[in-house]
Design a protein around this motif. Structure first.
Motif, short mmCIF file in Angstrom:
data_model
loop_
_atom_site.label_atom_id
_atom_site.label_comp_id
_atom_site.label_asym_id
_atom_site.label_seq_id
_atom_site.Cartn_x
_atom_site.Cartn_y
_atom_site.Cartn_z
N GLU A 276 0.83 -1.20 0.00
CA GLU A 276 0.00 0.00 0.00
C GLU A 276 0.86 1.26 0.00
O GLU A 276 0.56 2.24 -0.69
CB GLU A 276 -0.92 0.01 1.22
CG GLU A 276 -2.08 -0.98 1.12
CD GLU A 276 -2.93 -0.99 2.38
OE1 GLU A 276 -2.45 -0.51 3.44
OE2 GLU A 276 -4.07 -1.48 2.32
N ALA A 277 1.96 1.23 0.76
CA ALA A 277 2.85 2.38 0.82
C ALA A 277 3.48 2.66 -0.54
O ALA A 277 3.59 3.82 -0.97
CB ALA A 277 3.92 2.17 1.89
N ILE A 278 3.88 1.60 -1.23
CA ILE A 278 4.47 1.76 -2.56
C ILE A 278 3.44 2.32 -3.54
O ILE A 278 3.72 3.20 -4.36
CB ILE A 278 5.05 0.43 -3.06
CG1 ILE A 278 6.28 0.05 -2.22
CG2 ILE A 278 5.42 0.52 -4.53
CD1 ILE A 278 6.87 -1.28 -2.60
N SER A 279 2.18 1.81 -3.45
CA SER A 279 1.13 2.29 -4.34
C SER A 279 0.81 3.77 -4.11
O SER A 279 0.30 4.46 -5.00
CB SER A 279 -0.14 1.45 -4.16
OG SER A 279 -0.76 1.71 -2.91
N GLN A 280 1.13 4.25 -2.90
CA GLN A 280 0.92 5.67 -2.57
C GLN A 280 2.11 6.54 -3.00
O GLN A 280 2.10 7.75 -2.76
CB GLN A 280 0.67 5.83 -1.07
CG GLN A 280 -0.62 5.18 -0.59
CD GLN A 280 -0.67 5.04 0.92
OE1 GLN A 280 0.22 5.51 1.64
NE2 GLN A 280 -1.71 4.38 1.42
N SER A 285 13.62 6.74 2.16
CA SER A 285 13.51 6.89 3.62
C SER A 285 12.06 6.99 4.08
O SER A 285 11.73 6.55 5.19
CB SER A 285 14.29 8.12 4.08
OG SER A 285 13.77 9.30 3.46
N HIS A 286 11.19 7.56 3.24
CA HIS A 286 9.77 7.66 3.61
C HIS A 286 9.13 6.28 3.68
O HIS A 286 8.35 5.98 4.60
CB HIS A 286 9.02 8.55 2.61
CG HIS A 286 9.52 9.96 2.56
ND1 HIS A 286 9.31 10.86 3.58
CD2 HIS A 286 10.24 10.61 1.61
CE1 HIS A 286 9.88 12.02 3.28
NE2 HIS A 286 10.45 11.89 2.08
N LEU A 287 9.45 5.44 2.72
CA LEU A 287 8.94 4.07 2.73
C LEU A 287 9.52 3.30 3.91
O LEU A 287 8.80 2.56 4.59
CB LEU A 287 9.30 3.38 1.41
CG LEU A 287 8.89 1.91 1.28
CD1 LEU A 287 7.38 1.72 1.42
CD2 LEU A 287 9.37 1.34 -0.06
N ALA A 288 10.79 3.47 4.17
CA ALA A 288 11.43 2.77 5.29
C ALA A 288 10.80 3.16 6.62
O ALA A 288 10.59 2.31 7.50
CB ALA A 288 12.93 3.07 5.31
N TYR A 289 10.47 4.46 6.78
CA TYR A 289 9.86 4.91 8.02
C TYR A 289 8.47 4.32 8.20
O TYR A 289 8.10 3.93 9.30
CB TYR A 289 9.79 6.44 8.07
CG TYR A 289 9.23 6.96 9.38
CD1 TYR A 289 9.95 6.82 10.57
CD2 TYR A 289 7.97 7.57 9.43
CE1 TYR A 289 9.43 7.28 11.77
CE2 TYR A 289 7.46 8.04 10.62
CZ TYR A 289 8.19 7.89 11.79
OH TYR A 289 7.67 8.34 12.98
#
Length: 319
Positions: A276-280, A285-289
């Motif tokens: 979901e995070a990738i689709s957004q 670093s934002h994805l890692a957080y």
């Protein structure tokens, strides 16, 4: 029970007082084919309503599949029997357990057991498609699809956002880094044969081990797939940290067994939040957080464990 994997005599001994186990069917049953009770479309299915009437009538049944049974209507003696069978009465045959112990003796401690599912048949079964894979990996996946083409369009996007797609080794390495797992920590790969894109993981976590690093090559050739999986199961059970990338049957039982005997820490990676995070549009670093936020409290989580009635929480209500 697979006698080449599990100690059948030990199982029979441990089940005394719970149920009577026979090694062979009596002649009047052995001469007739079992009745198959198809529970594929009933998840979870109710044993009392679905199976018991057929069993009483025909005396011999096969439940297909046997998992995903409702347990809320079981009498207490049936729950106790089920827990005894799954958690107290099962152990590996000696020669497999000794090989697993050999690995445990030789691998540097502390170590992580990582159950990484990215074999061609697993990808074909998931019906997921992947970009940025090598041509050899794509060819291996297509060779075993067998009428299960990868989903496309909105269906593929929705399927992935629901967390249905196995993590690639590169994605798994990214998540482990996001969880601040040191890149030099020893990692044991509990994976089936033909793991794809393994080099992508080892570029990040180079201190990685497999069965072949500890067991004789000729011996490994003699072991069948289930025997190798049994060794991985034992090593995973005894590891200092167990991480599951795909919550399948092996993962469920390892997590449950580790919780029961209070062995180390356990994490089940959340593929849905990651997708979901990738689709957004999150990356770096934002994805890692986002990954870190999701997993920081996910140590020894008791949710989704099979046979929850087997677990007693003596500290319920206490801080």
């Amino acid at each position: 029970m697979k006698r080449d994997i599990f100690d059948a005599e030990y199982f029979i001994q441990q089940m005394k007082g719970f149920l009577h186990v026979v090694k062979e069917l009596p002649p009047y049953l052995a001469s007739k084919p079992p009745v198959v009770v198809d529970c594929h479309k009933r998840k979870p299915f109710d044993y009392i309503e679905t199976v018991l009437p057929v069993l009483l009538e025909h005396k011999l049944v096969i439940i297909n599949p046997a998992a995903s049974q409702r347990a809320d209507r079981y009498p207490i003696w049936a729950k106790a029997t089920r827990c005894q069978a799954c958690f107290k009465a099962i152990r590996l045959v000696n020669h497999l357990e000794s090989k697993a112990k050999l690995i445990l003796d030789r691998i540097p401690r502390p170590f992580v057991a990582l159950h990484l599912r990215f074999e061609p048949d697993m990808i074909a079964y998931s019906r997921c498609s992947y970009q940025n894979l090598s041509s050899s990996s794509l060819e291996a996946i297509e060779a075993v699809r067998e009428g299960r083409p990868a989903f496309t369009g909105n269906l593929a996007d929705n399927w992935r956002r629901r967390g249905k797609c196995p993590l690639t080794p590169v994605e798994a390495a990214f998540i482990l880094q996001a969880l601040r797992l040191p890149t030099n920590i020893p990692i044991y790969l509990a994976s089936g044969g033909g793991l794809l894109e393994k080099d992508g993981f080892m570029k990040v976590y180079s201190n990685t081990y497999e069965k072949k690093d500890f067991l004789d090559t000729q011996l490994l050739k003699q072991l069948r797939g289930n025997s190798k999986a049994a060794i991985d199961y034992y090593v995973s059970l005894k590891s200092d940290l167990f991480i599951a990338t795909y919550f399948g049957n092996m993962d469920k039982m390892v997590v449950a067994d580790r919780s029961l005997i209070n062995t180390g820490k356990t994490v089940v990676l959340n593929r849905k939040v990651f997708a979901e995070a990738i689709s957004q549009g999150l990356n770096g670093s934002h994805l890692a957080y986002r990954v870190w936020q999701t997993h920081k409290a996910l140590l020894d989580n008791g949710n989704l464990l099979p046979l929850p009635d087997c677990f007693c929480h003596s500290n319920a209500g206490q801080e």
